[in-house]
Design a protein around this motif. Structure first.
Motif, short mmCIF file in Angstrom:
data_model
loop_
_atom_site.label_atom_id
_atom_site.label_comp_id
_atom_site.label_asym_id
_atom_site.label_seq_id
_atom_site.Cartn_x
_atom_site.Cartn_y
_atom_site.Cartn_z
N THR A 129 0.80 -1.21 -0.15
CA THR A 129 0.00 -0.02 -0.01
C THR A 129 0.90 1.31 -0.04
OG1 THR A 129 -0.10 0.28 2.28
CG2 THR A 129 -1.71 -1.09 1.37
N LEU A 139 -3.64 0.47 -3.57
CA LEU A 139 -3.28 -0.82 -3.34
C LEU A 139 -2.98 -1.54 -4.65
CD1 LEU A 139 -3.44 -3.54 -1.46
CD2 LEU A 139 -5.82 -3.64 -2.17
N THR A 152 -11.88 -5.89 -0.08
CA THR A 152 -12.83 -5.07 0.91
C THR A 152 -11.99 -4.23 1.93
OG1 THR A 152 -14.24 -7.13 0.74
CG2 THR A 152 -14.65 -5.55 2.61
N TRP A 153 -12.57 -2.94 1.67
CA TRP A 153 -11.58 -1.86 2.59
C TRP A 153 -11.56 -2.13 3.75
CZ3 TRP A 153 -8.03 0.02 -0.73
CH2 TRP A 153 -8.20 -0.27 -2.02
N THR A 163 -14.27 -4.34 -4.03
CA THR A 163 -13.90 -3.51 -5.10
C THR A 163 -13.12 -4.48 -6.08
OG1 THR A 163 -13.85 -1.48 -4.10
CG2 THR A 163 -12.42 -1.62 -5.96
N HIS A 178 -8.32 4.34 -2.77
CA HIS A 178 -9.54 4.79 -1.68
C HIS A 178 -9.39 5.51 -0.84
CE1 HIS A 178 -13.05 3.03 0.25
NE2 HIS A 178 -12.56 2.89 1.39
N TYR A 180 -9.82 6.89 2.72
CA TYR A 180 -10.12 6.60 4.15
C TYR A 180 -10.36 7.96 5.02
CZ TYR A 180 -8.96 1.50 3.85
OH TYR A 180 -8.87 0.32 3.46
N TYR A 185 -8.13 -0.08 10.33
CA TYR A 185 -8.84 -0.89 9.62
C TYR A 185 -8.24 -2.16 9.45
CZ TYR A 185 -10.81 3.75 8.83
OH TYR A 185 -11.39 5.03 8.86
N LEU A 187 -8.16 -4.49 6.05
CA LEU A 187 -8.28 -4.73 4.79
C LEU A 187 -8.37 -6.39 4.22
CD1 LEU A 187 -6.51 -2.50 1.87
CD2 LEU A 187 -6.24 -4.90 2.01
#
Length: 371
Positions: A129, A139, A152-153, A163, A178, A180, A185, A187
């Motif tokens: 990332t 990503l 999936t974020w 996505t 993406h 944020y 989180y 991922l």
């Protein structure tokens, strides 16, 4: 005269005999009905890389050619001759391959062979990332045998729609940037085989908030290591080794000036957008810093750099007056003539800039701005 006639007769007989057609070299092919082709089989060479490529090689005795109907798609059957093969790309599934075998007499036999194409689960998912423009994450991911990838974020709740990433078998897959909100989180990357099998991997993601004042060294979404050092000093966020007095916080910033560090050594922290919030001096001309030092008299520098109004860098030096306890030092820039509306895009700390390092260690915490 009789001798000559006899010779001609003999010659004529030879010619007649030479023009006769030998047995088996005429237009009668009925004898070929006994060629008896057999031992029909096939060789399916199914790739294991999830490309779906299958090599089909007919084998049989007494066959002059084979016509292969691959059992998938609408293409014409493929004719191959002994020792040859054809290939076809199949989606995952069950198929019937029909092979029509012909012998030298033109007789044909049709045999059907089942073909089961199963894609393997992808392996060895990796992800990298990068951040740009603050909290936007890019990503890139890859996996062995991946025919596709989804991400999936982790910030869309239980109903988040994955996505779809862009890429191809054997290469990297990328996702659009993406955005944020700052936070922590999980991922999830899902590698697709092209069939039923999938493989998932999770990666913890911390999206840092823009760096700015106040600096507490307590936030899990603040990158306190942004920026760097120069001249040989070292820094680290550590547990507060001396909680008590005016500072009972859990974590603080350790500043080390080892023996041999340059006199001018220090740290620098960028505060410019998008990764930081500049220090706007309209919010207060005083910068306050809690300091724990083991000796008094050595000056701590607070330096404000990269002014929005083009004025020179501003430097103030204040020495701790007590040793071995937390003390709040105030750096008052009110008398520095800083124009209204000025903001600074970089914060610098230096310690005892009149001499090289002798192994000093100080601790900093709770850097604030006030009037």
């Amino acid at each position: 005269m009789k001798k000559i006639i006899s010779s001609l007769a003999i010659f004529s007989l030879v010619i007649a005999t030479s023009c006769s057609t030998p047995d088996g070299i005429d237009s009668d092919l009925s004898a070929l009905d006994s060629t008896n082709p057999g031992n029909f089989d096939k060789i399916f060479d199914v790739s294991t890389d999830n490309s779906g490529l299958v090599k089909i090689t007919p084998i049989a005795d007494g066959v002059t050619k084979s016509v292969i109907a691959v059992g998938h798609g609408t293409g014409d059957p493929v004719t191959v001759y002994p020792g040859e093969f054809t290939t076809h790309v199949y989606p995952e599934g069950d198929y019937v391959v029909a092979i029509t075998s012909y012998d030298i007499a033109g007789n044909s036999v049709v045999n059907e062979f089942p073909l089961d194409v199963v894609y393997r689960a992808p392996e060895n998912i990796t992800a990298s990332t990068t951040n740009f423009a603050g909290t936007i994450l890019n990503l890139t991911a890859s996996a062995d045998y991946a025919n596709g990838m989804q991400v999936t974020w982790g910030d869309g709740g239980s109903g988040e729609v994955p996505t779809v990433m862009t890429g191809s078998l054997g290469g990297d897959f990328t996702a659009p940037g993406h955005n944020y909100a700052p936070g922590v989180y999980t991922l999830t990357v899902t590698a697709l085989s092209g069939g039923a099998a999938t493989t998932t991997a999770t990666f913890p993601i911390t999206v840092f908030a823009p760096f700015g004042l106040p600096i507490t060294y307590e936030s899990p979404i603040q990158n306190y290591g942004v920026g760097g050092t120069f001249g040989g000093v070292g820094t680290a966020k550590v547990a507060n080794p001396f909680p008590g007095g005016i500072n009972t916080s859990n974590t603080v910033w350790r500043y080390t000036k080892p023996t041999g560090a340059e006199s001018w050594s220090g740290t620098w922290t960028p505060l410019s957008a998008p990764n930081g919030v500049p220090i706007n001096m309209d919010n207060g001309m005083k910068i306050k810093v809690m300091v724990y030092a083991t000796e008094v008299g050595k000056l701590l520098n607070v330096e404000l750099e990269q002014a929005s109004t083009g004025i020179p860098n501003q430097v103030l030096k204040v020495a701790p007056t007590v040793a071995n306890q937390w003390q709040e030092l105030t750096f008052d820039f009110g008398a520095s003539g800083i124009p209204a509306g000025t903001s600074f895009a970089q914060l610098v700390f230096r310690y005892n800039d009149s001499a090289g390092g002798t192994g000093e260690v100080i601790y900093l915490d709770n850097i604030t701005q006030s009037n």
